[in-house]
Design a protein around this motif. Structure first.
Motif, short mmCIF file in Angstrom:
data_model
loop_
_atom_site.label_atom_id
_atom_site.label_comp_id
_atom_site.label_asym_id
_atom_site.label_seq_id
_atom_site.Cartn_x
_atom_site.Cartn_y
_atom_site.Cartn_z
N THR A 263 7.36 -1.71 -10.79
CA THR A 263 8.20 -1.29 -9.66
C THR A 263 7.83 -2.08 -8.41
OG1 THR A 263 8.27 0.91 -10.60
CG2 THR A 263 8.98 0.69 -8.32
N GLU B 231 0.84 -1.21 0.00
CA GLU B 231 0.00 0.00 0.00
C GLU B 231 0.87 1.26 0.00
OE1 GLU B 231 -2.27 0.99 3.54
OE2 GLU B 231 -3.97 1.51 2.28
N ALA B 232 1.94 1.23 0.81
CA ALA B 232 2.83 2.39 0.88
C ALA B 232 3.45 2.66 -0.49
CB ALA B 232 3.92 2.14 1.92
N ALA B 233 3.87 1.59 -1.19
CA ALA B 233 4.48 1.77 -2.51
C ALA B 233 3.46 2.35 -3.49
CB ALA B 233 5.01 0.43 -3.03
N LYS B 234 2.21 1.87 -3.42
CA LYS B 234 1.15 2.42 -4.27
C LYS B 234 0.94 3.89 -3.97
CE LYS B 234 -1.91 -1.48 -4.57
NZ LYS B 234 -3.26 -1.90 -4.23
N ALA B 235 0.93 4.22 -2.67
CA ALA B 235 0.70 5.60 -2.27
C ALA B 235 1.82 6.51 -2.76
CB ALA B 235 0.57 5.70 -0.75
N MET B 236 3.00 5.94 -3.00
CA MET B 236 4.12 6.74 -3.51
C MET B 236 4.04 6.91 -5.02
SD MET B 236 7.40 5.24 -1.59
CE MET B 236 7.06 4.28 -0.15
N GLY B 237 3.08 6.22 -5.64
CA GLY B 237 2.92 6.36 -7.09
C GLY B 237 3.72 5.33 -7.86
N ALA B 238 4.01 4.17 -7.25
CA ALA B 238 4.79 3.14 -7.93
C ALA B 238 3.96 2.43 -8.99
CB ALA B 238 5.30 2.12 -6.91
N THR B 239 4.60 2.03 -10.09
CA THR B 239 3.93 1.22 -11.09
C THR B 239 3.92 -0.23 -10.61
OG1 THR B 239 6.01 0.78 -12.20
CG2 THR B 239 4.77 2.67 -13.00
#
Lengths: 341, 221
Positions: free
Chosen positions: B136, B125-133
């Motif tokens: 990634t 979730e944190a990675a998604k919140a950072m805008g990761a594809t």
């Protein structure tokens, strides 16, 4: 900076639909620290996730920094998210990366060249006060240090908004305060808009400008923190305010005192701002024929001034007591006569 | 030495050992790649994940379950036409590879899926919140965060593969299994069987040691 209009979020479940967010309207100004308080299951977590598009609204509009977070997707959404930092209750750091590598992660996502990345990471490490721990792994850090890494990571891409998901709920009181101080510092230095959700009124009291109280997906009360502290309207808000103003044992002590003093009145006085500094009790004793007994008192500091609660027992003729109460009200002090209920 | 093992020809033993090592090595590499892809697909298409897709998930899951359930010795026989088509022969170490890989990859895919499920959802979730594809998230979150489990999984799979190569040896793939069966059992040379067994044990021990060592080295939790 953030505007929510008629936002509703419904989860479809086998056991029926769950309305997590129910027709919420709110506006958060740029540079504001906005708190959302509620018990677990109130919908505050869903509400926060609507702000960075981790959840999509069932209906209504979520505008953050000019972008409609409910509508955009793909690359546009990913780029918008880079402008919205987020920190979490359980920090959500990558255990396989060092402090430095964790903070560099959002920069890698944004495609920042390596050299610049390293420079930015150094700045951030300094900003959150983690010098000397750069090469440690998350498992070697304390909770407070982990949250500092989380904050540094959230700030890496110079976001306009920071979302805090129960960011201090897993920390001890002392560490909580140091993290809250850091958030205020960042808010002031970088002009960052902060939206936080919590179930601790202490957090709201300490750093928020405004607060919204959530219950069953709805915002039941919203306003300036000091105002809400002085005049909580909803029962749930009163309970949250009591978290800070009245320790648990106060209630027991009050019932005991009400039995002990059948005569006179037990009164709760609530002071806000300047009124906390008046010599009210001295004036009461001098001007009226009363005995005044101070039972308990507490002054709390909010982001916008102090706030005090005093419990006193007044004894004298009914007439004097009535006049005294009228006098106190004139001094812009909230009065509540306690009864045995 | 020759008195102790009168029938053992050390050159043959060495050749058989290298065949076993070759088959195991190739199969482990291919199984790792194929199993990782299948495991990732299983994980990503499951409920609540990035590519949630019930149909695809059911399909991959069924495929994995079928190939995982067929006993290896039967799988080799079933795959004979396929092996002939791909490798051109059904004899020798190379001919054993299709069956080894198809037998082991689904087994490893399940282990990959379990390893990925162990990752804290909050980190994704944190990675998604950072805008990761999604790419990634796969390369920089899912794989590194589950690496110790992926390594210990491939260790277990590699050891199972050593066993499979011995079985494959019986049906003509060469290696220590073949040696133990033909030169040892069928020619009644117990010393050859004994040496082949010891060598297989040594290989297994070495694989386990390397696996444990690497796992503990990379696990920073």
């Amino acid at each position: 900076m953030i505007t929510l209009s008629n936002v509703t979020k419904i989860y479809k479940a086998a056991s029926g639909n769950v309305t997590a967010v129910d027709n919420v309207n709110l506006h958060v100004a740029e540079g504001e620290i906005f708190g959302i308080i509620g018990y677990s299951g109130a919908g505050k977590s869903s509400l926060l996730r609507l702000l960075n598009g981790l959840e999509k609204p069932t209906s209504g509009e979520v505008i953050v920094h000019g972008k409609d977070m409910g509508k955009i997707s793909g690359k546009e959404l990913r780029q918008a998210r880079q402008q919205i930092g987020m920190i979490f209750q359980h920090f959500n750091l990558l255990w396989s990366r060092t402090v430095r590598e964790n903070i560099a992660f959002p920069l890698e996502i944004a495609g920042v060249p390596k050299e610049e990345r390293m420079k930015r990471v150094d700045e951030l490490i300094q900003l959150v006060g983690l010098e000397g721990r750069e090469n440690a792994y998350p498992s070697q850090l304390s909770g407070g240090q982990k949250q500092r890494v989380g904050i540094a990571r959230a700030l890496a891409n110079h976001p306009k908004v920071l979302l805090c998901d129960e960011a201090t709920s897993a920390l001890d009181p002392q560490t909580t305060d140091s993290i809250l101080d850091l958030l205020v510092d960042i808010n002031e230095r970088l002009g960052l808009t902060i939206v936080l959700i919590t179930h601790e009124m202490h957090v709201i009291r300490k750093i928020c400008d405004r607060v919204a109280v959530m219950e069953n997906g709805k915002i039941v009360e919203m306003g300036e923190v000091l105002h809400v502290f002085r005049k909580p309207e909803q029962p749930i808000t009163k309970r949250f305010v009591q978290q800070v103003t009245e320790p648990e044992e106060t209630k027991e002590a009050m019932t005991h005192l009400l039995d002990q003093y059948p005569n006179g009145k037990l009164v709760q006085l609530t002071f806000v701002g300047d009124s906390t500094e008046q010599p009210l009790i001295t004036q009461l004793i001098r001007q009226f024929d009363l005995t005044v007994n101070i039972l308990q008192g507490k002054i709390s500091q909010t982001h916008h001034g102090s706030y005090g609660v005093l419990f006193i027992h007044m004894d004298g003729s009914d007439e004097d007591i009535e006049r005294a109460l009228a006098f106190i009200r004139q001094q812009q002090v909230e009065v509540e006569v306690m009864t045995n209920e | 030495m020759n008195n102790l093992f009168p029938n053992v020809q050390w050159e043959t033993i060495w050749a058989a050992t290298s065949e076993t090592l070759y088959m195991t090595g190739m199969a482990v590499v291919a199984t790792f790649v194929l199993g990782l892809i299948l495991g990732l697909l299983l994980f990503l298409t499951s409920k609540g994940n990035i590519w949630e897709n019930k149909l695809a998930n059911t399909f991959i899951s069924a495929f994995v379950n079928i190939f995982r359930s067929i006993p290896f010795i039967i799988l080799i026989i079933l795959l004979i036409p396929f092996t002939k088509f791909v490798v051109g022969t059904i004899l020798g170490a190379d001919a054993a590879l299709p069956a080894l890989i198809i037998g082991a990859a689904p087994f490893y895919a399940r282990m990959v899926e379990i390893a990925l499920r162990e990752i804290d959802k909050g980190v994704i979730e944190a990675a998604k919140a950072m805008g990761a594809t999604t790419a990634t998230i796969i390369w920089k979150v899912l794989i590194p965060e589950s690496l110790p489990a992926l390594i210990s999984g491939i260790t277990v799979t590699a050891i199972a593969l050593v066993g499979y190569t011995a079985m494959a040896g019986v049906v003509g793939a060469g290696g220590l299994g073949n040696l133990a069966y033909l030169e040892g059992f069928q020619s009644n040379h117990n010393d050859v069987t004994f040496v082949a067994t010891v060598l297989i044990l040594v290989i297994v021990f070495i694989i386990q040691f390397i696996g444990d060592f690497v796992t503990s080295k990379i696990d920073k939790r």
